[in-house]
Design a protein around this motif. Sequence first.
Motif, PDB file in Angstrom:
ATOM      1  N   GLU A   1      -0.888 -26.542 -39.745  1.00 53.69           N
ATOM      2  CA  GLU A   1      -0.873 -24.887 -38.515  1.00 53.69           C
ATOM      3  C   GLU A   1       0.652 -24.227 -38.719  1.00 53.69           C
ATOM      4  O   GLU A   1       0.407 -23.422 -38.473  1.00 53.69           O
ATOM      5  CB  GLU A   1      -1.509 -25.701 -37.307  1.00 53.69           C
ATOM      6  CG  GLU A   1      -3.224 -25.567 -37.489  1.00 53.69           C
ATOM      7  CD  GLU A   1      -3.537 -25.934 -35.835  1.00 53.69           C
ATOM      8  OE1 GLU A   1      -2.596 -25.828 -34.968  1.00 53.69           O
ATOM      9  OE2 GLU A   1      -4.596 -26.127 -35.529  1.00 53.69           O
ATOM     10  N   GLY A   2       1.415 -25.508 -38.855  1.00 51.60           N
ATOM     11  CA  GLY A   2       2.111 -24.083 -38.416  1.00 51.60           C
ATOM     12  C   GLY A   2       3.944 -25.528 -38.507  1.00 51.60           C
ATOM     13  O   GLY A   2       3.361 -26.685 -38.885  1.00 51.60           O
ATOM     14  N   PRO A   3       4.585 -25.414 -38.153  1.00 50.29           N
ATOM     15  CA  PRO A   3       6.343 -26.329 -38.001  1.00 50.29           C
ATOM     16  C   PRO A   3       5.534 -26.608 -36.832  1.00 50.29           C
ATOM     17  O   PRO A   3       5.395 -27.359 -36.103  1.00 50.29           O
ATOM     18  CB  PRO A   3       7.586 -25.419 -38.192  1.00 50.29           C
ATOM     19  CG  PRO A   3       6.814 -23.708 -38.039  1.00 50.29           C
ATOM     20  CD  PRO A   3       5.024 -23.890 -38.588  1.00 50.29           C
ATOM     21  N   TYR A   4       6.510 -27.515 -37.801  1.00 47.56           N
ATOM     22  CA  TYR A   4       6.320 -29.214 -36.399  1.00 47.56           C
ATOM     23  C   TYR A   4       7.843 -30.494 -36.850  1.00 47.56           C
ATOM     24  O   TYR A   4       8.515 -30.112 -37.719  1.00 47.56           O
ATOM     25  CB  TYR A   4       5.239 -30.244 -36.392  1.00 47.56           C
ATOM     26  CG  TYR A   4       4.509 -30.975 -37.623  1.00 47.56           C
ATOM     27  CD1 TYR A   4       5.537 -32.288 -37.336  1.00 47.56           C
ATOM     28  CD2 TYR A   4       4.830 -30.763 -38.956  1.00 47.56           C
ATOM     29  CE1 TYR A   4       5.750 -32.243 -39.012  1.00 47.56           C
ATOM     30  CE2 TYR A   4       4.285 -31.559 -39.794  1.00 47.56           C
ATOM     31  CZ  TYR A   4       4.990 -32.286 -40.381  1.00 47.56           C
ATOM     32  OH  TYR A   4       5.480 -33.560 -41.133  1.00 47.56           O
ATOM     33  N   THR A   5       7.976 -30.762 -35.191  1.00 51.36           N
ATOM     34  CA  THR A   5       8.928 -31.853 -35.410  1.00 51.36           C
ATOM     35  C   THR A   5       8.576 -33.011 -35.682  1.00 51.36           C
ATOM     36  O   THR A   5       7.758 -33.579 -35.152  1.00 51.36           O
ATOM     37  CB  THR A   5      10.056 -32.070 -34.197  1.00 51.36           C
ATOM     38  OG1 THR A   5      10.114 -30.354 -34.139  1.00 51.36           O
ATOM     39  CG2 THR A   5      10.899 -32.628 -34.731  1.00 51.36           C
ATOM     40  N   LEU A   6       9.245 -34.462 -36.320  1.00 48.11           N
ATOM     41  CA  LEU A   6       8.300 -35.660 -36.944  1.00 48.11           C
ATOM     42  C   LEU A   6       9.811 -36.071 -35.766  1.00 48.11           C
ATOM     43  O   LEU A   6      10.626 -36.140 -36.371  1.00 48.11           O
ATOM     44  CB  LEU A   6       8.360 -36.055 -38.111  1.00 48.11           C
ATOM     45  CG  LEU A   6       8.288 -37.428 -38.010  1.00 48.11           C
ATOM     46  CD1 LEU A   6       7.334 -37.513 -38.516  1.00 48.11           C
ATOM     47  CD2 LEU A   6       8.529 -37.978 -39.895  1.00 48.11           C
ATOM     48  N   VAL A   7       9.128 -36.809 -35.176  1.00 48.54           N
ATOM     49  CA  VAL A   7       9.964 -38.108 -33.872  1.00 48.54           C
ATOM     50  C   VAL A   7       9.614 -39.128 -34.166  1.00 48.54           C
ATOM     51  O   VAL A   7       8.775 -39.317 -34.684  1.00 48.54           O
ATOM     52  CB  VAL A   7       9.999 -37.303 -32.860  1.00 48.54           C
ATOM     53  CG1 VAL A   7      11.297 -38.266 -31.217  1.00 48.54           C
ATOM     54  CG2 VAL A   7      10.579 -36.447 -32.041  1.00 48.54           C
ATOM     55  N   MET A   8      10.472 -39.803 -34.601  1.00 44.62           N
ATOM     56  CA  MET A   8      10.073 -41.543 -34.705  1.00 44.62           C
ATOM     57  C   MET A   8      11.077 -42.296 -33.920  1.00 44.62           C
ATOM     58  O   MET A   8      12.691 -42.489 -33.586  1.00 44.62           O
ATOM     59  CB  MET A   8      11.187 -41.879 -36.780  1.00 44.62           C
ATOM     60  CG  MET A   8      10.205 -41.536 -36.918  1.00 44.62           C
ATOM     61  SD  MET A   8       9.964 -41.686 -39.151  1.00 44.62           S
ATOM     62  CE  MET A   8      11.740 -40.977 -39.807  1.00 44.62           C
ATOM     63  N   SER A   9      10.496 -42.792 -33.380  1.00 43.02           N
ATOM     64  CA  SER A   9      11.307 -44.293 -32.248  1.00 43.02           C
ATOM     65  C   SER A   9      12.008 -45.436 -32.870  1.00 43.02           C
ATOM     66  O   SER A   9      11.913 -45.662 -34.312  1.00 43.02           O
ATOM     67  CB  SER A   9      10.257 -44.649 -31.373  1.00 43.02           C
ATOM     68  OG  SER A   9       9.681 -46.236 -31.963  1.00 43.02           O
TER      69      SER A   9
ATOM     70  N   ALA B   1       9.888 -29.216 -40.509  1.00 42.55           N
ATOM     71  CA  ALA B   1      10.247 -28.407 -40.402  1.00 42.55           C
ATOM     72  C   ALA B   1      11.923 -29.354 -39.781  1.00 42.55           C
ATOM     73  O   ALA B   1      12.862 -28.360 -40.532  1.00 42.55           O
ATOM     74  CB  ALA B   1      10.469 -27.436 -39.003  1.00 42.55           C
ATOM     75  N   ARG B   2      11.705 -30.158 -38.804  1.00 43.54           N
ATOM     76  CA  ARG B   2      12.855 -30.978 -38.346  1.00 43.54           C
ATOM     77  C   ARG B   2      12.241 -32.884 -37.854  1.00 43.54           C
ATOM     78  O   ARG B   2      11.253 -32.555 -37.911  1.00 43.54           O
ATOM     79  CB  ARG B   2      12.521 -30.512 -36.898  1.00 43.54           C
ATOM     80  CG  ARG B   2      14.235 -31.233 -36.069  1.00 43.54           C
ATOM     81  CD  ARG B   2      13.903 -30.375 -35.165  1.00 43.54           C
ATOM     82  NE  ARG B   2      15.673 -29.689 -34.469  1.00 43.54           N
ATOM     83  CZ  ARG B   2      15.798 -29.098 -33.350  1.00 43.54           C
ATOM     84  NH1 ARG B   2      14.477 -28.980 -32.448  1.00 43.54           N
ATOM     85  NH2 ARG B   2      17.251 -29.150 -32.979  1.00 43.54           N
ATOM     86  N   VAL B   3      13.473 -33.506 -38.184  1.00 44.93           N
ATOM     87  CA  VAL B   3      12.954 -34.831 -38.351  1.00 44.93           C
ATOM     88  C   VAL B   3      14.366 -35.082 -36.994  1.00 44.93           C
ATOM     89  O   VAL B   3      14.990 -35.216 -37.681  1.00 44.93           O
ATOM     90  CB  VAL B   3      13.335 -35.519 -39.628  1.00 44.93           C
ATOM     91  CG1 VAL B   3      12.873 -36.930 -39.642  1.00 44.93           C
ATOM     92  CG2 VAL B   3      12.383 -35.005 -40.504  1.00 44.93           C
ATOM     93  N   CYS B   4      13.612 -35.822 -36.312  1.00 45.46           N
ATOM     94  CA  CYS B   4      14.557 -36.591 -35.325  1.00 45.46           C
ATOM     95  C   CYS B   4      14.126 -38.329 -34.955  1.00 45.46           C
ATOM     96  O   CYS B   4      13.179 -38.572 -34.781  1.00 45.46           O
ATOM     97  CB  CYS B   4      14.727 -36.092 -34.137  1.00 45.46           C
ATOM     98  SG  CYS B   4      13.337 -35.122 -33.170  1.00 45.46           S
ATOM     99  N   GLY B   5      15.160 -38.669 -34.416  1.00 49.23           N
ATOM    100  CA  GLY B   5      14.870 -40.146 -34.469  1.00 49.23           C
ATOM    101  C   GLY B   5      15.993 -40.785 -33.754  1.00 49.23           C
ATOM    102  O   GLY B   5      16.913 -40.276 -33.772  1.00 49.23           O
TER     103      GLY B   5
END
Length: 174
Positions: free
Chosen positions: A10-18, A42-46
């Motif tokens: 559907e659109g940009p999202y952020t992937l977050v991994m603990s 669109a963005r990755v963080c963790g």
Amino acid sequence: MPTLREWLAEGPYTLVMSSGFFGFFAHAGVVSVLEEEGLPPARVCGSSAGALVGGLWAAGLPAARIREELLALRREHFWDVRPGLGLLRGALFRQRLEALAPAIHASCALPVLFQPVRIEGRLYLDGGVLDRPGLAGAPDGGRVLYHHLTSRSPWRRRGHGARRCRHARRPGRG
């Protein structure tokens, strides 16, 4: 309610991994599927294990290469015992990471196990110490795909990892 595939498309999202100690294997599986399906974030963080896999992937390392590197890991690649602020000096681990993406080492310097990483005179530790969920880098109110590894530690406080999730929009939730 849309499927996860539909929601991601559907659109940009952020992937977050603990964080999650050796949970980088599970995170590597997630990025492998996203890459294979053509659904990049669109963005990755963790934090910790999530920072390791997310950082390597965001730096351009293909998921298949990350998987190969992780499966090739052996104890002798990181087991360099030395007295200090952590059981392991971390030099072997640092060499292995710097061959792939040098800035990630500090994100995985788990206290007591690995010695802190000194960058420009400051000591840095594993991001999971203060942000186990890895959500600190996620935008407030943004679309987030959250891959959380639950802790099985008897010392972990109940509900500790889930507290920070309330600002993320979940699939199918306007």
